[in-house]
Write an enzyme that holds these catalytic residues in place. Sequence first.
Site, PDB file in Angstrom:
ATOM      1  N   SER A   1      12.093 -21.197 -24.299  1.00  0.00           N
ATOM      2  CA  SER A   1      11.718 -20.480 -25.518  1.00  0.00           C
ATOM      3  C   SER A   1      10.592 -21.255 -26.199  1.00  0.00           C
ATOM      4  O   SER A   1      10.394 -22.446 -25.910  1.00  0.00           O
ATOM      5  CB  SER A   1      12.937 -20.422 -26.451  1.00  0.00           C
ATOM      6  OG  SER A   1      12.581 -20.014 -27.744  1.00  0.00           O
TER       7      SER A   1
ATOM      8  N   TYR B   1      19.999 -23.424 -31.618  1.00  0.00           N
ATOM      9  CA  TYR B   1      19.201 -22.788 -30.554  1.00  0.00           C
ATOM     10  C   TYR B   1      18.062 -23.715 -30.121  1.00  0.00           C
ATOM     11  O   TYR B   1      17.767 -23.854 -28.930  1.00  0.00           O
ATOM     12  CB  TYR B   1      18.665 -21.464 -31.103  1.00  0.00           C
ATOM     13  CG  TYR B   1      17.987 -20.553 -30.100  1.00  0.00           C
ATOM     14  CD1 TYR B   1      18.720 -19.659 -29.311  1.00  0.00           C
ATOM     15  CD2 TYR B   1      16.597 -20.546 -29.963  1.00  0.00           C
ATOM     16  CE1 TYR B   1      18.089 -18.796 -28.431  1.00  0.00           C
ATOM     17  CE2 TYR B   1      15.948 -19.692 -29.082  1.00  0.00           C
ATOM     18  CZ  TYR B   1      16.704 -18.811 -28.315  1.00  0.00           C
ATOM     19  OH  TYR B   1      16.070 -17.951 -27.435  1.00  0.00           O
TER      20      TYR B   1
HETATM   21  N1  LIG Z   1      13.819 -11.847 -26.871  1.00  0.00           N
HETATM   22  C1  LIG Z   1      13.028 -12.865 -27.133  1.00  0.00           C
HETATM   23  O1  LIG Z   1      12.079 -12.755 -27.905  1.00  0.00           O
HETATM   24  C2  LIG Z   1      13.263 -14.200 -26.471  1.00  0.00           C
HETATM   25  C3  LIG Z   1      12.338 -15.214 -26.694  1.00  0.00           C
HETATM   26  C4  LIG Z   1      12.540 -16.443 -26.083  1.00  0.00           C
HETATM   27  C5  LIG Z   1      13.618 -16.626 -25.251  1.00  0.00           C
HETATM   28  N2  LIG Z   1      14.505 -15.625 -25.061  1.00  0.00           N
HETATM   29  C6  LIG Z   1      15.607 -15.903 -24.153  1.00  0.00           C
HETATM   30  O2  LIG Z   1      15.636 -14.924 -23.130  1.00  0.00           O
HETATM   31  C7  LIG Z   1      16.980 -14.728 -22.699  1.00  0.00           C
HETATM   32  C8  LIG Z   1      17.342 -13.252 -22.761  1.00  0.00           C
HETATM   33  O3  LIG Z   1      17.193 -12.813 -24.093  1.00  0.00           O
HETATM   34  P1  LIG Z   1      17.312 -11.280 -24.506  1.00  0.00           P
HETATM   35  O4  LIG Z   1      16.404 -11.096 -25.655  1.00  0.00           O
HETATM   36  O5  LIG Z   1      17.160 -10.403 -23.320  1.00  0.00           O
HETATM   37  O6  LIG Z   1      18.845 -11.265 -25.048  1.00  0.00           O
HETATM   38  P2  LIG Z   1      19.917 -10.081 -25.051  1.00  0.00           P
HETATM   39  O7  LIG Z   1      20.892 -10.439 -26.115  1.00  0.00           O
HETATM   40  O8  LIG Z   1      19.240  -8.752 -25.113  1.00  0.00           O
HETATM   41  O9  LIG Z   1      20.623 -10.187 -23.612  1.00  0.00           O
HETATM   42  C9  LIG Z   1      21.388 -11.309 -23.245  1.00  0.00           C
HETATM   43  C10 LIG Z   1      22.447 -10.893 -22.230  1.00  0.00           C
HETATM   44  O10 LIG Z   1      23.193 -12.075 -21.883  1.00  0.00           O
HETATM   45  C11 LIG Z   1      24.558 -11.744 -21.817  1.00  0.00           C
HETATM   46  N3  LIG Z   1      25.382 -12.939 -22.074  1.00  0.00           N
HETATM   47  C12 LIG Z   1      25.601 -13.530 -23.280  1.00  0.00           C
HETATM   48  N4  LIG Z   1      26.465 -14.554 -23.144  1.00  0.00           N
HETATM   49  C13 LIG Z   1      26.779 -14.612 -21.826  1.00  0.00           C
HETATM   50  C14 LIG Z   1      27.633 -15.460 -21.066  1.00  0.00           C
HETATM   51  N5  LIG Z   1      28.337 -16.432 -21.659  1.00  0.00           N
HETATM   52  N6  LIG Z   1      27.734 -15.263 -19.720  1.00  0.00           N
HETATM   53  C15 LIG Z   1      27.031 -14.260 -19.111  1.00  0.00           C
HETATM   54  N7  LIG Z   1      26.219 -13.416 -19.803  1.00  0.00           N
HETATM   55  C16 LIG Z   1      26.093 -13.587 -21.129  1.00  0.00           C
HETATM   56  C17 LIG Z   1      24.760 -10.682 -22.893  1.00  0.00           C
HETATM   57  O11 LIG Z   1      25.937  -9.914 -22.663  1.00  0.00           O
HETATM   58  C18 LIG Z   1      23.465  -9.874 -22.756  1.00  0.00           C
HETATM   59  O12 LIG Z   1      23.618  -8.783 -21.859  1.00  0.00           O
HETATM   60  C19 LIG Z   1      17.848 -15.623 -23.590  1.00  0.00           C
HETATM   61  O13 LIG Z   1      18.067 -16.865 -22.942  1.00  0.00           O
HETATM   62  C20 LIG Z   1      16.976 -15.836 -24.808  1.00  0.00           C
HETATM   63  O14 LIG Z   1      17.307 -17.016 -25.475  1.00  0.00           O
HETATM   64  C21 LIG Z   1      14.364 -14.398 -25.647  1.00  0.00           C
END
Ligand SMILES: NC(=O)c1ccc[n+]([C@@H]2O[C@H](COP(=O)([O-])OP(=O)(O)OC[C@H]3O[C@@H](n4cnc5c(N)ncnc54)[C@H](O)[C@@H]3O)[C@@H](O)[C@H]2O)c1
Length: 253
Positions: free
Chosen positions: A144, A157
């Site tokens: 991130s 985080y």
């Molecule tokens: N969206 C952004 O802007 C952004 C930016 C930087 C990093 N990220 C990272 O990208 C990744 C995905 O983010 P996203 O925005 O798609 O999130 P999201 O919340 O849309 O999806 C995350 C998924 O992970 C699953 N999950 C949560 N805990 C879990 C566990 N213990 N075991 C298995 N599955 C689990 C959830 O059920 C969900 O389906 C994350 O690591 C997030 O930190 C996102």
Amino acid sequence: MNLFSIKGRRALITGSGRGLGLRFAEGLAEAGAEVVINDVDAARAETAAAVLRAKGCAAHTAIFNVTDPAAVRAGVQQLEQSAGPVDILINNAGIHRYGALLELDVAKWREVLDVNLTGAFLAAQAVAAGMVARRRGKIINICSLMSEGGRPTTGNYMAAKGGLKMLTKSMTVEWARHNIQANGIGPGYILSDMTAHLAAQPDFDAWVKGRTPAGRWGTPDDLVGAAVFLASPASDFVNGQIIYVDGGWLSAL
Ligand SMILES: NC(=O)c1ccc[n+]([C@@H]2O[C@H](COP(=O)([O-])OP(=O)(O)OC[C@H]3O[C@@H](n4cnc5c(N)ncnc54)[C@H](O)[C@@H]3O)[C@@H](O)[C@H]2O)c1
């Protein structure tokens, strides 16, 4: 030889029932990989896999919670016995729990560290044993901007994502000699379910667009190219790097 071909490779993507993970799965499948949708939410994972299969992609599911060591080990073992070895692991499962450090409950601290950091360690540990034996593997950790810096109320985080950056380097110093490339992708602000509540706030939306040199939010599609690169032979001597896909965010003051 197609440097970027991942045809026939098997990729496990944690937390890929929706959001960025689902787009990673779809992107790798479009590039020829067989993909495995993992999520803690079984219905979400099954629906996602069905959608991919309807689009002609080869998709399995592996339902487990990445924070549960026994479940991760059993899930990976069962998958490798039924479908075959995992060639590519994307550690994508992640959560946010906001709170200022002075008031932050230790349960929220642990929850975020557990999913975002310990979960990546456990999944990598379960998958890397076979990769070492086969002398081939790709691990991609979803970091991130908060691997580098953050905002108030994101301390848990930031600690987790900063730790994930260093875990990527630690995988590199131990596993590169076994022909495993461990790298990270650091997304900028990407529109997803996780960020929908932020994009809905006009001030926050304007701040992201103004602060990002590219002048916009990213989309899950923006991340696919980096994932295919890091999953493919094109990155066979790329080790321990974090590729920030951030519209220039980290270049700007
Ligand atoms: N969206 C952004 O802007 C952004 C930016 C930087 C990093 N990220 C990272 O990208 C990744 C995905 O983010 P996203 O925005 O798609 O999130 P999201 O919340 O849309 O999806 C995350 C998924 O992970 C699953 N999950 C949560 N805990 C879990 C566990 N213990 N075991 C298995 N599955 C689990 C959830 O059920 C969900 O389906 C994350 O690591 C997030 O930190 C996102």
